[in-house]
Scaffold this active site. Structure first.
Site, mmCIF file in Angstrom:
data_model
loop_
_atom_site.group_PDB
_atom_site.id
_atom_site.type_symbol
_atom_site.label_atom_id
_atom_site.label_comp_id
_atom_site.label_asym_id
_atom_site.label_seq_id
_atom_site.Cartn_x
_atom_site.Cartn_y
_atom_site.Cartn_z
ATOM 1 N N ASP A 149 -45.394 46.092 40.338
ATOM 2 C CA ASP A 149 -46.140 44.937 39.853
ATOM 3 C C ASP A 149 -47.164 45.405 38.830
ATOM 4 O O ASP A 149 -48.157 46.019 39.174
ATOM 5 C CB ASP A 149 -46.821 44.251 41.041
ATOM 6 C CG ASP A 149 -47.709 43.105 40.592
ATOM 7 O OD1 ASP A 149 -47.719 42.798 39.382
ATOM 8 O OD2 ASP A 149 -48.385 42.524 41.451
ATOM 9 N N GLU A 203 -58.122 72.030 24.061
ATOM 10 C CA GLU A 203 -59.079 72.954 24.698
ATOM 11 C C GLU A 203 -60.017 72.152 25.606
ATOM 12 O O GLU A 203 -61.175 71.922 25.251
ATOM 13 C CB GLU A 203 -59.908 73.677 23.633
ATOM 14 C CG GLU A 203 -59.122 74.515 22.656
ATOM 15 C CD GLU A 203 -60.052 75.086 21.578
ATOM 16 O OE1 GLU A 203 -61.014 75.786 21.926
ATOM 17 O OE2 GLU A 203 -59.827 74.784 20.408
ATOM 18 N N GLU A 261 -62.662 71.058 28.317
ATOM 19 C CA GLU A 261 -63.830 71.621 29.022
ATOM 20 C C GLU A 261 -64.196 70.687 30.164
ATOM 21 O O GLU A 261 -63.957 69.490 30.095
ATOM 22 C CB GLU A 261 -65.020 71.745 28.061
ATOM 23 C CG GLU A 261 -64.773 72.762 26.949
ATOM 24 C CD GLU A 261 -65.831 72.718 25.845
ATOM 25 O OE1 GLU A 261 -65.945 73.718 25.128
ATOM 26 O OE2 GLU A 261 -66.506 71.687 25.689
ATOM 27 N N GLU A 293 -67.922 78.343 30.122
ATOM 28 C CA GLU A 293 -68.436 77.818 28.856
ATOM 29 C C GLU A 293 -69.946 78.022 28.753
ATOM 30 O O GLU A 293 -70.562 78.606 29.642
ATOM 31 C CB GLU A 293 -68.054 76.340 28.701
ATOM 32 C CG GLU A 293 -66.890 76.096 27.742
ATOM 33 C CD GLU A 293 -67.145 76.626 26.324
ATOM 34 O OE1 GLU A 293 -68.303 76.859 25.956
ATOM 35 O OE2 GLU A 293 -66.153 76.804 25.586
ATOM 36 N N GLU A 316 -63.805 76.275 30.525
ATOM 37 C CA GLU A 316 -62.735 75.859 29.620
ATOM 38 C C GLU A 316 -61.462 76.597 30.012
ATOM 39 O O GLU A 316 -61.496 77.788 30.331
ATOM 40 C CB GLU A 316 -63.090 76.200 28.165
ATOM 41 C CG GLU A 316 -61.949 75.928 27.172
ATOM 42 C CD GLU A 316 -62.337 76.155 25.705
ATOM 43 O OE1 GLU A 316 -63.455 75.751 25.321
ATOM 44 O OE2 GLU A 316 -61.527 76.742 24.968
ATOM 45 N N HIS A 318 -61.297 69.954 22.127
ATOM 46 C CA HIS A 318 -60.829 70.162 20.750
ATOM 47 C C HIS A 318 -59.325 69.955 20.719
ATOM 48 O O HIS A 318 -58.619 70.365 21.645
ATOM 49 C CB HIS A 318 -61.132 71.593 20.288
ATOM 50 C CG HIS A 318 -62.588 71.928 20.261
ATOM 51 N ND1 HIS A 318 -63.062 73.196 20.053
ATOM 52 C CD2 HIS A 318 -63.684 71.141 20.417
ATOM 53 C CE1 HIS A 318 -64.377 73.190 20.073
ATOM 54 N NE2 HIS A 318 -64.788 71.956 20.302
ATOM 55 N N ARG A 324 -67.837 76.895 12.027
ATOM 56 C CA ARG A 324 -67.366 76.321 13.291
ATOM 57 C C ARG A 324 -67.985 74.973 13.638
ATOM 58 O O ARG A 324 -67.596 74.354 14.613
ATOM 59 C CB ARG A 324 -67.638 77.304 14.441
ATOM 60 C CG ARG A 324 -66.474 78.242 14.679
ATOM 61 C CD ARG A 324 -66.704 79.110 15.891
ATOM 62 N NE ARG A 324 -65.512 79.915 16.142
ATOM 63 C CZ ARG A 324 -64.587 79.612 17.046
ATOM 64 N NH1 ARG A 324 -64.715 78.564 17.824
ATOM 65 N NH2 ARG A 324 -63.533 80.383 17.198
ATOM 66 N N GLU A 369 -58.146 71.852 13.442
ATOM 67 C CA GLU A 369 -58.773 71.637 14.747
ATOM 68 C C GLU A 369 -59.772 70.492 14.651
ATOM 69 O O GLU A 369 -60.743 70.586 13.902
ATOM 70 C CB GLU A 369 -59.496 72.911 15.201
ATOM 71 C CG GLU A 369 -60.184 72.767 16.545
ATOM 72 C CD GLU A 369 -61.116 73.940 16.878
ATOM 73 O OE1 GLU A 369 -61.798 74.461 15.973
ATOM 74 O OE2 GLU A 369 -61.166 74.309 18.056
ATOM 75 N N ARG A 376 -62.705 68.672 16.337
ATOM 76 C CA ARG A 376 -63.666 69.134 17.344
ATOM 77 C C ARG A 376 -64.439 68.017 18.033
ATOM 78 O O ARG A 376 -65.268 68.268 18.887
ATOM 79 C CB ARG A 376 -64.627 70.144 16.702
ATOM 80 C CG ARG A 376 -63.879 71.379 16.156
ATOM 81 C CD ARG A 376 -64.782 72.367 15.476
ATOM 82 N NE ARG A 376 -65.823 72.846 16.372
ATOM 83 C CZ ARG A 376 -67.057 72.364 16.458
ATOM 84 N NH1 ARG A 376 -67.449 71.409 15.667
ATOM 85 N NH2 ARG A 376 -67.903 72.856 17.323
HETATM 86 P P1 ADP Z 1 -60.961 78.321 19.725
HETATM 87 O O1 ADP Z 1 -60.997 79.520 18.827
HETATM 88 O O2 ADP Z 1 -61.297 77.066 19.000
HETATM 89 O O3 ADP Z 1 -61.777 78.510 20.981
HETATM 90 P P2 ADP Z 1 -58.650 78.552 21.449
HETATM 91 O O4 ADP Z 1 -58.141 79.946 21.272
HETATM 92 O O5 ADP Z 1 -59.497 78.280 22.654
HETATM 93 O O6 ADP Z 1 -59.420 78.143 20.112
HETATM 94 O O7 ADP Z 1 -57.437 77.507 21.478
HETATM 95 C C1 ADP Z 1 -56.499 77.480 20.480
HETATM 96 C C2 ADP Z 1 -55.423 76.446 20.818
HETATM 97 O O8 ADP Z 1 -54.615 76.258 19.645
HETATM 98 C C3 ADP Z 1 -54.467 76.883 21.924
HETATM 99 O O9 ADP Z 1 -54.173 75.770 22.752
HETATM 100 C C4 ADP Z 1 -53.222 77.303 21.122
HETATM 101 O O10 ADP Z 1 -52.001 77.232 21.853
HETATM 102 C C5 ADP Z 1 -53.259 76.286 20.020
HETATM 103 N N1 ADP Z 1 -52.394 76.581 18.854
HETATM 104 C C6 ADP Z 1 -51.973 77.762 18.350
HETATM 105 N N2 ADP Z 1 -51.124 77.583 17.314
HETATM 106 C C7 ADP Z 1 -50.993 76.237 17.153
HETATM 107 C C8 ADP Z 1 -50.245 75.399 16.270
HETATM 108 N N3 ADP Z 1 -49.453 75.881 15.315
HETATM 109 N N4 ADP Z 1 -50.365 74.059 16.423
HETATM 110 C C9 ADP Z 1 -51.155 73.529 17.355
HETATM 111 N N5 ADP Z 1 -51.874 74.259 18.220
HETATM 112 C C10 ADP Z 1 -51.804 75.594 18.129
HETATM 113 MG MG MG Z 2 -61.941 75.181 19.631
HETATM 114 MG MG MG Z 3 -65.082 75.419 24.200
HETATM 115 MG MG MG Z 4 -61.620 77.498 22.870
#
Ligand code: ADP
Ligand code: MG
Ligand code: MG
Ligand code: MG
Ligand code: MG
Length: 443
Positions: A52, A131, A133, A188, A195, A244, A315, A332, A334
């Site tokens: 439902d 990513e 958190e 974090e 995270e 992110h 960043r 990315e 954010r």
């Molecule tokens: P940060 O440096 O912002 O802390 P992280 O290392 O924590 O980044 O996370 C990076 C994320 O990006 C991971 O989930 C990773 O699998 C992802 N990632 C890597 N290559 C690609 C891609 N080509 N497309 C999308 N996501 C990707």
């Molecule tokens: Mg990040």
């Molecule tokens: Mg973080």
């Molecule tokens: Mg990260």
């Protein structure tokens, strides 16, 4: 996994599965489930299971009360935590109408629709690496969350400061048992904040993974007497929790954002996609940051973005181009937080990017200086605008963007805006401790 019906029948016997949990996500992003005994397996596999829908948020019209659940067998999974009454398997379902058409109010169906447009535009997948958190809070004797954090640790701290470590480790192990490819798990910046990053996947799998992830984190935290929350800003004065979104587009040759000869080694496609993300940033904010509380995270001073800007070296802006190239070339975002409905958030950023490709939108120049040190005049010179500062402001931006309407489909667009305005109005009618502290004695 590409399971057939026969595979599922065999696994159910071999593993002695006793219950089926059928999952879908409502418009506001809550994971819903209907649990049925294993005797219903044949009904399920034949797409005959009904529920439902009239009482589910966003599935509101009376004629929508009889809905069918069509299981996506590739999402089949047996929960690694056992119960006294036997094993429970889950499968994520698509919601269908009695006339056999996919229900437009199901955010997962909607994402599948948007992904078809992407395929028509010549791409094979939209990849999302989230990513997420979250905070771990102590619980009171009634199992309710308190505002007491479980530790005073900070970024990348190790035990004994990081008391959440054991709990986090079990979360990671459980995720791995469930097929997640966990890349990193760390404490974090804020006390009690963690995270866990898992490997990117194509949009639909990534959205399913985000929903499963939140369920696993909350379930395991409870085992440790802790309460996990993805609320974006549970405590004022310390960092909030974001999620992110790393994103890239692939075709059969690989990552189309990468170009050895391009500026910053990014392709023209990457720049146009970025142009679309920049152009629609204010309007997808209401989707990526859906709560009144989301806007308490998007304030200066806590590592969360406040201005619409991008950078390849810095960043702090809304959109960052991480250094990695080749198959890891990505953008990315954010701003997003984990209270967002992942199916809608991913559809929104994809549609924004595709709009950039279709219309050859050129992004503004990157901002490689610290925006937080610029004054209003300098920001104006650099064409930097603010993200919406509250939910109402964000809803205004969303409601006037046709591209976002296309991203959500008209039905979800309308029910989302209506539900979120109700939420905002309920909030506005409340009087907070802060107001009494500030005004009671002074006036
Ligand atoms: P940060 O440096 O912002 O802390 P992280 O290392 O924590 O980044 O996370 C990076 C994320 O990006 C991971 O989930 C990773 O699998 C992802 N990632 C890597 N290559 C690609 C891609 N080509 N497309 C999308 N996501 C990707
Ligand atoms: Mg990040
Ligand atoms: Mg973080
Ligand atoms: Mg990260
Ligand atoms: Mg990292």
């Amino acid at each position: 996994h590409d399971y057939t019906k026969e595979d599922i029948r065999r696994i159910v016997k071999e593993e002695d599965v006793k219950f089926l949990r059928l999952m879908f996500t409502d418009v506001l992003g809550s994971l819903k489930n209907v649990e049925v005994p294993i005797s219903q397996l044949d009904e399920l596999l034949d797409n005959k299971l009904m529920f439902d829908g009239s009482s589910i948020e966003g599935f509101v019209r009376i004629e929508e009360s009889d809905m069918y659940l069509h299981p996506d067998l590739s999402t089949w999974m047996i929960f690694p935590w056992s119960t006294e009454r036997g094993k429970i398997a889950r499968v994520i379902c698509e919601v269908y109408k009695p006339n056999g058409e996919p229900f437009e109010g199901d955010p997962r169906n909607n994402l599948i629709r948007v992904l078809q447009d992407m395929k028509k535009a010549g791409f094979s997948s939209f990849n999302i690496g989230p990513e997420p958190e979250f905070f771990l809070f102590k619980m009171d004797e009634n199992g309710k969350p308190t505002t007491n954090l479980n530790d005073q640790g900070s970024y990348f701290d190790m035990a004994p400061l990081d008391l959440g470590g054991n709990c986090r480790r079990e979360i990671v192990l459980t995720l791995e048992e469930m097929g997640f490819d966990v890349e990193a798990a760390h404490h974090e910046v804020a006390p009690g904040q963690h995270e866990i990053d898992f490997k990117y996947a194509d949009a639909l799998n990534a959205a399913d993974n985000i929903q499963t992830f939140k369920l696993v984190v909350k379930t395991i935290a409870r085992k440790y007497g802790l309460f996990a929350t993805f609320m974006p800003k549970p405590l004022s004065g310390i960092n909030g929790s974001g999620m992110h979104l790393n994103m890239s587009l692939f075709n059969d040759d690989g990552d189309v954002f990468y170009d050895e000869d391009g500026d910053l080694k990014l392709s023209e496609t990457a720049y146009h996609f970025l142009g679309g993300l920049m152009k629609h940033a204010k309007s997808y904010t209401a989707i990526c940051n859906p709560l009144v509380n989301s806007y308490k995270r998007l304030v200066p001073g806590y590592e969360a973005p406040v201005y619409v800007a991008w950078s390849g070296s810095n960043r702090s802006p809304l959109i960052r181009v991480p250094n990695a190239r080749g198959l890891a070339t990505r953008l990315e975002l954010r701003s997003a937080d984990a209270s967002a409905n992942p199916y809608l958030a991913i559809a929104a950023v994809l549609e924004a990017g595709l709009d950039g490709l279709k219309n050859g939108i050129v992004p503004p120049k990157s901002v490689d200086r610290n925006i937080y040190r610029m004054d209003a005049e300098e920001r104006k010179e650099n064409q930097i605008v603010n993200l919406p500062d509250d939910l109402l402001d964000a809803l205004k931006e969303l409601s006037s963007d046709e591209v976002m309407k296309r991203a959500m489909g008209e039905k979800i667009f309308n029910s989302y805006l209506a539900a979120k305005h109700l939420e905002y109005n309920a909030y506005r009618a409340q009087v907070s401790d802060w107001e009494r502290d500030q005004y009671m004695e002074k006036y």
